[in-house]
Scaffold this active site. Structure first.
Site, PDB file in Angstrom:
ATOM      1  N   VAL B   2      63.804  47.057   5.556  1.00  0.00           N
ATOM      2  CA  VAL B   2      65.143  46.824   5.038  1.00  0.00           C
ATOM      3  C   VAL B   2      65.068  45.857   3.858  1.00  0.00           C
ATOM      4  O   VAL B   2      64.462  44.795   3.948  1.00  0.00           O
ATOM      5  CB  VAL B   2      66.056  46.238   6.136  1.00  0.00           C
ATOM      6  CG1 VAL B   2      67.438  45.997   5.597  1.00  0.00           C
ATOM      7  CG2 VAL B   2      66.116  47.169   7.328  1.00  0.00           C
ATOM      8  N   LYS B  17      67.891  50.672   3.701  1.00  0.00           N
ATOM      9  CA  LYS B  17      66.988  50.852   4.824  1.00  0.00           C
ATOM     10  C   LYS B  17      66.077  51.995   4.425  1.00  0.00           C
ATOM     11  O   LYS B  17      66.539  53.116   4.208  1.00  0.00           O
ATOM     12  CB  LYS B  17      67.812  51.217   6.047  1.00  0.00           C
ATOM     13  CG  LYS B  17      67.077  51.189   7.339  1.00  0.00           C
ATOM     14  CD  LYS B  17      68.106  51.275   8.443  1.00  0.00           C
ATOM     15  CE  LYS B  17      67.505  51.294   9.803  1.00  0.00           C
ATOM     16  NZ  LYS B  17      68.554  51.360  10.821  1.00  0.00           N
ATOM     17  N   ASP B 133      74.568  51.234  21.823  1.00  0.00           N
ATOM     18  CA  ASP B 133      73.698  50.096  21.517  1.00  0.00           C
ATOM     19  C   ASP B 133      74.545  48.934  21.010  1.00  0.00           C
ATOM     20  O   ASP B 133      74.361  48.463  19.900  1.00  0.00           O
ATOM     21  CB  ASP B 133      72.622  50.474  20.507  1.00  0.00           C
ATOM     22  CG  ASP B 133      71.475  49.483  20.530  1.00  0.00           C
ATOM     23  OD1 ASP B 133      71.395  48.708  21.497  1.00  0.00           O
ATOM     24  OD2 ASP B 133      70.671  49.481  19.588  1.00  0.00           O
TER      25      ASP B 133
END
Lengths: 168, 303
Positions: B2, B17, B133
């Protein structure tokens, strides 16, 4: 998915018809008109083949709906030569599986089911082209979503739901 | 990898990214043909890119565009800043003890952030995205104090009907019990995100991870130790649970307000609703936003 061959055939026909109208509503007017070599008959053949493939892999309906939707949206934007038409179909299937399913088929296996008329590299390249062309926008309403929503809202029994699924 | 970059055209600061396309290693060994073969766009990043593109909400990180060249994929998204985990660890211990003024500040900030966490989650759930997540690391704080949700690598598009999904989701410490207990393909849906959000909430208040297990069973023990071992598991979880659960010690539920010192009663009530065992009775993100804890004016005081 516990259907016998007879009813499957029937469902296929209906499925195909319904998606045909559906995709017209969803995608642009210029659906196939942009294509030079691809005709409506060819699309019917391809979609029928995709339904068969989808059934062999035993995936669920949203995956198939997404596949066909992707194919149509892609064809509405890009001219595809006739020999790449099946590649486009199989690639749409690959993306549909990747997005919807827990496991996705290997690119090599997909190449195999086209009897190697699309090589692995063809599929990977086509995937890139399709993603870029569609701007990574795979989240679209699918017929099965509506069905599930409505049947849940109407409080239908499982058997009725399955009937509904068949007609979609 | 990143990296931060600045657009030459618009002057916008963005985060890139960069993903090297790896040949698949996961393919089964029997499938020699497939080992190391190019599988096209990796599934997890495909989902991340597509789902982030579908989102448009102030509390969700904006993905500007995606490039895909031979063997290399780059996701360009807006630059936000620090994530919540770093924010928590940047505060010294005295913020989380009885030191009145500083602790008060943490509590206020916790409420302010939590509201945005729930707004982000509610938005995603409303358009059919299951995050899978949710954790402090996946919330970014921008310079003006807006919280942005990110980390869509494990997210997927899923609608109302609960369907069996894979088990390997959500960082262990934030994993809801129904995923741990559900077998290979547990059936779960939106409430798993609420559980994780509850854990995040507690972490913002206390500065420590709420349940820190080292294995799946250890995680379960930690949960039961605080919230009590359910006496009738099949009823508490509304599905068949593995039989080993009967061998676990019977703990009585502990008081949450003791664990979360200083948090007001409404806050404790909200947290206890977010950490209910039964997925269906767990509060939804939308109802949580209507909870008394968030009522009234809670704009941040300048410190």
């Amino acid at each position: 998915t516990g259907l016998d061959a007879q009813s499957l055939l029937l469902t296929n026909r209906r499925l195909e018809n319904n998606i045909w109208t559906q995709s017209h509503a969803c995608s642009m007017r210029t659906h196939l008109s942009r294509q030079e070599t691809v005709t409506e008959e060819m699309r019917t053949v391809l979609v029928n083949w995709l339904i068969e493939v989808h059934f062999k892999f035993r995936y669920r309906e949203p995956c198939l709906h997404l596949t066909i939707q992707l194919l149509d949206r892609f064809l509405a934007r890009r001219v595809v030569p006739r020999r790449r038409y099946q590649t486009a179909g199989v690639t749409a299937f690959l993306l549909g599986c990747k997005f919807e399913e827990r496991q996705n088929p290997h690119v090599g296996d997909l190449s195999y089911i086209t009897e190697y008329s699309s090589t692995r590299q063809n599929i990977v390249d086509m995937e890139r082209e399709m993603l870029l062309q569609l701007g990574f926008d795979l989240v679209q309403p699918k017929p099965s979503c509506f069905l599930e929503r409505f049947s849940k809202a109407a409080g239908l029994e499982t058997t009725q739901r399955i009937d509904g699924k068949m007609s979609v | 990898m990143v990296v931060k970059c600045e657009s030459r055209v618009s002057g916008k600061v963005m985060v890139v990214k960069r993903i090297k396309k790896m040949p698949s290693v996961s393919g089964d060994a029997s499938d020699e043909d497939e080992a190391g073969a190019d599988q096209g766009f990796p599934v997890r990043y495909l989902r991340e890119a597509c789902l982030l593109r579908a989102c448009n909400h102030p509390n969700v990180m904006k993905l500007e565009f995606v490039t895909y060249h031979e063997g290399q994929i780059e996701l360009f998204s807006e630059f936000v800043g620090l994530n919540v985990e770093d924010y928590i660890s940047s505060l010294s211990d005295e913020y989380f003890t009885r030191n009145k003024q500083k602790h008060e500040w943490v509590l206020q900030l916790g409420r302010y952030f939590m509201k945005q966490v729930l707004k982000g989650i509610d938005y995603c759930h409303s358009i059919g995205i299951l995050l899978r997540d949710v954790k402090p690391r996946n919330f970014l704080i921008s310079s003006d104090g807006t919280l942005k949700l990110t980390g869509f690598v494990l997210a997927r598009f899923s609608l109302l009907p609960e369907e069996p999904l894979t088990q390997q989701v959500v960082t262990l410490s934030y994993r809801a019990p129904e995923i741990i207990l559900g077998g290979t393909y547990p059936v779960y849906t939106a409430p798993v995100d609420i559980w994780s959000a509850g854990c995040t909430f507690a972490e913002m208040i206390t500065g420590r991870t709420l349940f820190e297990g080292d294995s799946e069973i250890g995680q379960l023990l930690k949960i039961f130790k605080l919230l009590g071992t359910p006496s009738d598991c099949n009823k508490s979880f509304c599905f068949e649970v593995p039989s080993y659960i009967e061998l676990l010690p019977q703990w009585q539920p502990q008081s949450l307000s003791e664990r979360l010192e200083g948090l007001c009663d409404e806050g404790v009530d909200l947290l206890s609703r977010m950490l209910l065992y039964h997925p269906c009775s767990r509060i939804t993100a939308r109802d949580a936003l209507k909870h008394p804890y968030f009522q009234g004016d809670h704009s941040l005081m300048k410190t």
